[in-house]
Design a protein around this motif. Structure first.
Motif, short mmCIF file in Angstrom:
data_model
loop_
_atom_site.label_atom_id
_atom_site.label_comp_id
_atom_site.label_asym_id
_atom_site.label_seq_id
_atom_site.Cartn_x
_atom_site.Cartn_y
_atom_site.Cartn_z
N ASN A 10 0.86 -1.19 0.00
CA ASN A 10 0.00 0.00 0.00
C ASN A 10 0.90 1.24 0.00
O ASN A 10 1.72 1.42 0.91
N PRO A 11 0.77 2.13 -1.00
CA PRO A 11 1.71 3.25 -1.11
C PRO A 11 1.59 4.28 0.01
O PRO A 11 2.48 5.12 0.17
N LYS A 12 0.53 4.20 0.79
CA LYS A 12 0.38 5.11 1.93
C LYS A 12 1.26 4.68 3.12
O LYS A 12 1.48 5.46 4.04
N ILE A 13 1.75 3.43 3.07
CA ILE A 13 2.46 2.87 4.22
C ILE A 13 3.97 2.98 4.00
O ILE A 13 4.70 2.00 3.87
N MET A 14 4.45 4.20 3.96
CA MET A 14 5.88 4.52 3.86
C MET A 14 6.11 5.84 4.57
O MET A 14 5.24 6.71 4.58
N GLY A 15 7.28 5.98 5.15
CA GLY A 15 7.60 7.26 5.76
C GLY A 15 7.59 8.39 4.75
O GLY A 15 7.09 9.49 5.03
N CYS A 16 8.12 8.15 3.55
CA CYS A 16 8.23 9.22 2.55
C CYS A 16 6.88 9.65 2.00
O CYS A 16 6.77 10.72 1.39
N SER A 17 5.84 8.84 2.19
CA SER A 17 4.50 9.27 1.77
C SER A 17 3.70 9.82 2.94
O SER A 17 2.50 10.07 2.80
N GLY A 18 4.36 9.99 4.09
CA GLY A 18 3.72 10.68 5.20
C GLY A 18 3.13 9.80 6.27
O GLY A 18 2.43 10.32 7.16
N HIS A 19 3.40 8.51 6.25
CA HIS A 19 2.81 7.68 7.30
C HIS A 19 3.44 8.03 8.65
O HIS A 19 4.66 8.11 8.78
N PRO A 20 2.62 8.23 9.67
CA PRO A 20 3.16 8.73 10.95
C PRO A 20 3.81 7.67 11.83
O PRO A 20 4.46 8.02 12.82
N ILE A 21 3.66 6.40 11.48
CA ILE A 21 4.14 5.34 12.37
C ILE A 21 5.18 4.44 11.72
O ILE A 21 6.21 4.14 12.31
N VAL A 22 4.91 4.00 10.51
CA VAL A 22 5.76 2.98 9.88
C VAL A 22 7.13 3.55 9.53
O VAL A 22 7.25 4.66 9.00
N GLN A 23 8.15 2.77 9.85
CA GLN A 23 9.54 3.18 9.62
C GLN A 23 10.09 2.49 8.37
O GLN A 23 10.20 1.26 8.34
N THR A 24 10.43 3.29 7.37
CA THR A 24 11.00 2.78 6.12
C THR A 24 12.21 3.64 5.73
O THR A 24 12.20 4.31 4.70
#
Length: 488
Positions: A17-31
């Motif tokens: 899911n492209p929303k689940i990346m730090g660079c796309s602004g997800h506040p929790i998931v670490q990538t």
């Protein structure tokens, strides 16, 4: 944007899911490694798969054409090498084109165009998900229970497989990547994470399990859309029936988030080798996924819908001549990757492929190409009607090939989470009509739906018919190479 011919590493994940990346602004998931790749290159924030399910998506990525143009409709109708791929073209022009990991093509005995396939995953028995050929009176999927029951900390056959893929990629880069060649090489590294089972290595799972994870949006029963297409999918892929408490949901989220961080770790190892060997100076990297995952939103898990959670994909290009730190909002598609890959290694499209629908992403970056509609379509498991999504500018239009399945319209600029369906709002009727006209310039959706169902009926009959296919059972997910199938 000029691009000097260079080597290319393509990294593909599964169901990210492209929303689940730090660079796309997800506040929790670490990538951190994916984020660094984006920071040192260009990220396409509105990239779409040609189909939100594994096998058609991967066929389209290989061939640079939309699903209705190549006819690999569903997870029982896999790519067999019969349509020219970018692998075929580059190999024929003297490039080494090596694949490591998941391909999800029909058979290892076919010529898919690679100079070498290491530990490929292909569809089971050359047949794949036969149950997806049933498009009416949809069967209830027994494998759906695996989504909840396997969520947690540990190793699965998929994480073990991914570790092997990563190891082999590092070995290839160190032992083959630096060898002198007349032309640049392409290394296609294809991971399974974060595809379920949602079993994440403990060091990654517990990073999220002890967090106060928010529930998925629109998860509550009264908030879920009751669109008939979504109800068809929910009632067949009854994943959410097995989530009994919020803790079950959060365990699945922690598993998925943990798998994303596990994937990021593997990507970091590959990027580290490029730096350590000096290959980074003359190697570009493309990262994408075949499609996304609903991840509990609207009570949906898995893929197969046209929301951005599943139809949109991460897409990043980094390396020599690629602008640093750019984010491109222009809608793009996986079909654009074929011409981009060709240009990355210094080739142009052959005369018989000049009609490909995609454009070189470098031309999108430099603004040489105007916005144009991009298409995602779905004809597979859990659906009774074909679904077609057109993205152009701020709007996403979704058409269903049945008069009783209303079209949907979302203004993604104003409503990026797709909370408000404007399809039945009379104020948007002109935009709806314009979007449908754009769809019809790309294909005749009703004719395409009929064509897909005709092919599926033929394959269903060839495999013994409805009852035989249901009796075979539901896998839930394709076994990793060397692992036994687990039908339910």
């Amino acid at each position: 944007m000029p691009m000097k011919p260079e080597n290319l590493v393509i990294i593909m994940s599964d169901e990210h899911n492209p929303k689940i990346m730090g660079c796309s602004g997800h506040p929790i998931v670490q990538t951190p490694h994916i984020d660094k790749l984006a920071a040192t290159g260009t990220r396409f924030s509105s990239a779409y798969t040609a189909s939100p399910v594994c096998i058609p998506a991967r066929a389209a990525f290989a061939c640079g054409k939309y699903i209705h143009q190549i006819g690999f409709w569903d997870n029982a109708d896999a790519y067999d090498g019969s349509v020219p791929s970018w692998h075929h073209v580059l190999r024929s022009t003297g490039h080494d084109v090596v694949s490591i990991g998941k391909l999800h093509f029909k058979s290892p005995h076919e010529d898919h165009g690679f100079t070498e396939e290491q530990i490929p995953m292909h569809i089971i028995e050359g047949k794949g998900d036969l149950m997806g050929l049933i498009r009416q009176d949809l069967p209830r999927r027994g494998g759906a229970r695996k989504m909840a029951s396997m969520a947690g900390a540990g190793e699965s056959t998929y994480t073990i497989y991914d570790r092997d893929i990563c190891a082999r990629a590092q070995i290839w880069l160190r032992e083959q990547g630096q060898r002198s060649r007349e032309k640049p090489w392409v290394l296609f590294v294809s991971f399974v994470a974060p595809h379920f089972p949602l079993t994440a290595p403990p060091e990654h799972f517990y990073r999220y399990w002890n967090r106060d994870l928010p529930m998925p949006k629109l998860y509550e029963e009264e908030l879920r859309s009751q669109h008939p297409y979504l109800n068809d999918y929910r009632n067949s892929f009854c994943y959410d029936d097995y989530f009994e408490t919020p803790a079950d949901v959060k365990r699945a989220l922690a598993g998925y988030f943990g798998l994303v961080s596990f994937l990021d770790e593997q990507i970091g190892k590959i990027l580290g080798v490029l730096q350590e060997t000096g290959l980074a100076a003359n190697t570009r990297v493309m990262y994408t996924s075949d499609h996304g995952d609903n991840l509990g939103t609207r009570g949906l898990w898995g893929k197969s819908t046209m929301y951005d959670e599943t139809a949109a994909v991460p897409l990043i290009l980094s390396g020599p001549d690629v602008p640093v730190g750019r984010v491109i909002d222009t809608p793009v598609s996986h079909v654009d990757c074929f011409p981009t890959i060709m240009r990355c290694v210094g080739e142009t499209l052959p005369d018989d492929l000049l009609d490909l629908p995609g454009v070189n992403l470098a031309e999108i970056i430099s603004g040489q190409k105007p916005d144009r509609p991009v298409l995602s379509e779905y004809h597979g498991m859990g659906s009774t009607v074909g679904a077609f999504a057109v993205r152009n500018g701020p709007y996403k239009y979704v058409y269903y090939a049945h008069p009783d399945y209303p079209s949907q319209l979302f203004d993604l600029q104003r409503d990026p989470e797709e909370l408000e369906d404007l399809g039945q709002n009379p104020d948007y009727a002109p935009i709806l009509a314009q979007c449908h006209e754009q769809l019809c310039t790309l294909c005749d959706p009703d004719a395409v739906d009929a064509l897909a169902k005709q092919r599926q009926a033929e394959l269903l009959a060839r495999n013994g018919g409805r009852e035989a296919v249901i009796a075979r059972g539901d896998l839930g997910f394709t076994p990793a190479p060397g692992c036994a199938a687990d039908f339910l």
